[in-house]
Each structure stands twice: as structure tokens, then as C-alpha cells.
Design an enzyme around this catalytic site. Structure first.
Site, PDB file in Angstrom:
ATOM      1  N   THR A   1      47.636  55.727  73.232  1.00 35.31           N
ATOM      2  CA  THR A   1      46.362  56.217  72.725  1.00 35.31           C
ATOM      3  C   THR A   1      45.187  55.729  73.558  1.00 35.31           C
ATOM      4  OG1 THR A   1      47.220  56.290  70.509  1.00 35.31           O
ATOM      5  CG2 THR A   1      44.849  56.016  70.705  1.00 35.31           C
TER       6      THR A   1
ATOM      7  N   ARG B   1      52.064  63.604  59.383  1.00 36.38           N
ATOM      8  CA  ARG B   1      51.760  62.180  59.519  1.00 36.38           C
ATOM      9  C   ARG B   1      50.406  61.983  60.228  1.00 36.38           C
ATOM     10  NH1 ARG B   1      50.730  58.393  63.999  1.00 36.38           N
ATOM     11  NH2 ARG B   1      51.451  56.358  63.355  1.00 36.38           N
ATOM     12  N   VAL B   2      49.604  61.103  59.666  1.00 37.66           N
ATOM     13  CA  VAL B   2      48.328  60.753  60.288  1.00 37.66           C
ATOM     14  C   VAL B   2      48.382  59.274  60.658  1.00 37.66           C
ATOM     15  CG1 VAL B   2      45.850  60.481  59.892  1.00 37.66           C
ATOM     16  CG2 VAL B   2      47.031  62.530  59.052  1.00 37.66           C
ATOM     17  N   GLY B   3      47.967  58.962  61.865  1.00 38.81           N
ATOM     18  CA  GLY B   3      47.969  57.573  62.324  1.00 38.81           C
ATOM     19  C   GLY B   3      46.637  56.890  62.053  1.00 38.81           C
ATOM     20  N   ASP B   4      46.421  55.805  62.738  1.00 35.06           N
ATOM     21  CA  ASP B   4      45.196  55.023  62.556  1.00 35.06           C
ATOM     22  C   ASP B   4      44.001  55.585  63.327  1.00 35.06           C
ATOM     23  OD1 ASP B   4      46.708  54.314  64.912  1.00 35.06           O
ATOM     24  OD2 ASP B   4      45.250  52.721  65.247  1.00 35.06           O
TER      25      ASP B   4
ATOM     26  N   GLY C   1      48.949  51.461  69.371  1.00 32.11           N
ATOM     27  CA  GLY C   1      50.231  50.961  68.898  1.00 32.11           C
ATOM     28  C   GLY C   1      50.602  51.617  67.582  1.00 32.11           C
TER      29      GLY C   1
ATOM     30  N   GLY D   1      50.371  52.838  64.322  1.00 33.64           N
ATOM     31  CA  GLY D   1      49.192  53.063  63.500  1.00 33.64           C
ATOM     32  C   GLY D   1      49.321  52.614  62.061  1.00 33.64           C
TER      33      GLY D   1
HETATM   34  C1  SD4 Z   1      49.200  56.232  66.188  1.00 37.36           C
HETATM   35  N1  SD4 Z   1      48.030  54.411  67.223  1.00 37.36           N
HETATM   36  O1  SD4 Z   1      49.146  57.439  65.971  1.00 37.36           O
HETATM   37  C2  SD4 Z   1      48.566  55.720  67.452  1.00 37.36           C
HETATM   38  C3  SD4 Z   1      49.569  55.813  68.529  1.00 37.36           C
HETATM   39  C4  SD4 Z   1      49.446  54.850  69.651  1.00 37.36           C
HETATM   40  O2  SD4 Z   1      50.398  53.648  71.304  1.00 37.36           O
HETATM   41  O3  SD4 Z   1      48.469  54.202  69.855  1.00 37.36           O
HETATM   42  N2  SD4 Z   1      50.474  54.634  70.418  1.00 37.36           N
HETATM   43  O4  SD4 Z   1      49.776  55.435  65.448  1.00 37.36           O
END
Ligand code: SD4
Length: 301
Positions: free
Chosen positions: A161, A189-192, A213, A215
Site C-alpha cells: 500500500t 472486504r475493506v481494509g484499513d 500491512g 489492515g
Molecule cells: C490492507 N493495509 O488492505 C492494506 C494492505 C497493505 O501491505 O498495506 N498491504 O489491509
């Protein structure tokens, strides 16, 4: 014009994002315009499997994008699970500036983008579709630390990201975050990254933080907000990031062995810090003296 201005970004592709942002800052532009420019660079100019048009799809084969943007005065906007729009960060900015809301998701976000003049086009690449078909053979969801970078140092094709934070010559701060999320995530799915306070937080009075990372761990810990609040209490950026990592480990000690979590922060004076759970997190710093500096984050493991 750019005295005191600085921009920082996650991962080695952050160098390119910073350069796009720096053009704005060097011309006396705002931190907000700079982070949008940096995120747009990552969304389009770069082909990588975790951001924008070349991202890997979810397990149903659909590429869905998450992005957010925040100004240091508290204005913010985000989109989640957005399909077929090249620049989610710019849609997030329109949500911030053109609607009474902060976050739009899925079909509604796409409809809004099209109303705003964004072109709808299929983004999934052949490579990403092939990777998905390969994944379907096992259907094993096991995100890799640093997106397959482990054991392949210097590999420029695998990234994560983009989180980008800037301070402009007026001392205003802004941040943005853009991603295609975890490859082969569940549909919906929704991440951070699009969640204000989880993947991004900015406060002109204190500083800014962003994350990359897994999320789910950032959301669980309201982690970017946590980093900013720790800085508010006087902790230096790297120290605040380390404490946030320790929270993640404390809550999920077993899972922490195999998942990656990374934080990048900058305080209002421009001091930069980072910390990761595992080795391999790098971040890029750019100001009037340094145009393409890449630094290694410290880590727990
Ligand atoms: C997520 N944080 O969707 C993002 C993905 C990401 O390294 O950063 N990957 O969870």
C-alpha cells in the site's frame, strides 16, 4: 518556496510518489495537492500488484480499490471497495469536498465517481487475472509478509500500500493512502487504508501517521490515530510507531509472527519515524535536500 516542506511515503515505490508530490510542494503548492499527486502517481504510473490499476483482485476475481485522503484541519474523505475507476484517491478527495459525507463504498462510490466525471473502465490486468486463477487452485489465503518481497531483496515488482504524508511551506499537513487491499481477500472486504484513524490520520497540531500491512490489525487498534495521539503526548514519531506495533503484538502475539504491520509518521516539525513488526519495511523521504532517500525501518523481529 518549499522551505520546511517535506514528503514521506511507504515502501520503495514511495520514491516515485514523493517525486510527484515534491513537484507540487516545490512550486509552493499545498500538502493536500501534493499527497493527492503522489497517490495518483502510484495508482497509474506504476504497475504493481497491490495498488491501483495493476492490483490483484479479490477471491471472486473482482479488483476493488480502497483510498483515503485527509487534511490537517480534520477534513477527510474516503472510498472503499471501488471498482473500475483509475484514481480512487481523487474520488476520495471529491467525497471530502463535494459531499456532506466522509466515506462512500462499492456501487455508491462508483456512481458518485461517474457523476463527478471519472471514467469507468475495466482495470484488471491479464497478469492479475492469471495470479487469481493460480490462487483458485488452492484457495489458500495466506498473505505474505511484505508481499513476496522476502528473499527477493531489491525486487521492484512487488510492493504494498502507498501511504504518503506531507507538510508544506505553510506548515499545513496532509496524508493519503491508496491500495487494492490484500490479494484474494473476500469480496466486500475493506481494509484499513480507507478508514480514517486506522490507515491514515492527520492533525496539524500534532502530526500525521499512515500504515501498511495487515489492515485488520490497524483497524482493531485504531492504529494511525493511536500513533498521532502518542505523538500528542510528546512521543517522537518512531517511538509512537513502535508503541503502536507493540499494541498489535500484545493483542495477537501468535498471529504477529506471520503477519506484517508497518507504521510511518511525521510530526508537525517534520521529524519522521517508522516502525514495523517484521524486517523489510522501507520508506522514502523527500525535501529540498533529499530527493530520493530510502530508509530502512526498525522492526520488532
Ligand atoms: C490492507 N493495509 O488492505 C492494506 C494492505 C497493505 O501491505 O498495506 N498491504 O489491509
Amino acid at each position: 518556496a518549499a522551505n520546511g516542506a517535506r514528503v514521506v511515503s511507504t515502501w520503495d515505490f514511495g520514491v516515485g510518489a514523493n517525486q510527484a508530490a515534491w513537484k507540487v510542494l516545490a512550486a509552493g503548492g499545498s500538502a493536500l495537492d501534493a499527497v493527492e499527486a503522489g497517490a495518483r502517481w502510484a495508482e497509474s504510473d506504476l504497475c504493481n500488484p497491490t495498488v491501483g490499476r495493476c492490483g490483484n483482485p479479490d477471491r471472486d476475481g473482482v479488483l476493488t480499490l480502497d483510498a483515503s485522503i485527509m487534511a490537517g484541519d480534520g477534513r477527510c474523505g474516503s472510498v472503499a471497495a471501488l471498482s473500475d475507476i483509475l484514481h480512487p484517491v481523487s474520488v476520495a478527495r471529491r467525497v471530502m469536498e463535494q459531499t456532506p459525507h466522509v466515506m462512500l463504498v462499492g456501487e455508491g462510490a462508483q456512481q458518485f465517481a461517474m457523476q463527478q466525471g471519472f471514467e469507468r473502465r475495466r482495470l484488471l490486468t491479464e497478469d492479475a487475472e492469471r495470479a487469481w486463477r493460480e490462487w483458485l487452485k488452492t484457495e489458500h489465503y495466506a498473505p505474505q509478509i511484505n508481499a513476496e518481497r522476502r528473499g527477493r531483496p531489491g525486487d521492484k515488482d512487488n510492493h504494498d500500500t502507498l501511504g504518503i504524508l506531507a507538510i508544506d511551506a505553510n506548515g499545513h499537513m496532509a496524508g493519503a493512502c491508496t491500495t487494492s487491499g490484500m490479494a484474494f481477500k473476500m469480496h466486500g472486504r475493506v481494509g484499513d487504508s480507507p478508514i480514517i484513524g486506522a490507515g491514515l490520520y492527520v492533525d496539524n497540531e500534532v502530526g500525521a501517521a499512515t500504515a501498511s500491512g495487515m489492515g485488520e490489525e490497524m483497524i482493531r487498534n485504531a492504529a494511525s490515530f493511536l500513533v498521532v495521539e502518542l505523538m500528542r503526548q510528546g512521543r517522537p514519531p518512531a517511538d509512537a510507531c513502535r508503541e503502536a506495533i507493540e499494541r498489535v503484538v500484545h493483542k495477537r502475539p501468535e498471529a504477529s509472527r506471520t503477519l506484517q504491520v508497518c507504521f510511518l509518521a511525521m510530526d508537525r516539525k517534520g521529524e519522521v519515524g517508522a516502525y514495523a513488526l517484521h524486517r523489510g519495511f522501507v520508506y522514502a523521504v523527500c525535501d529540498s535536500r533529499r530527493q530520493d532517500t530510502l530508509l530502512d525501518s526498525r522492526s520488532v523481529y
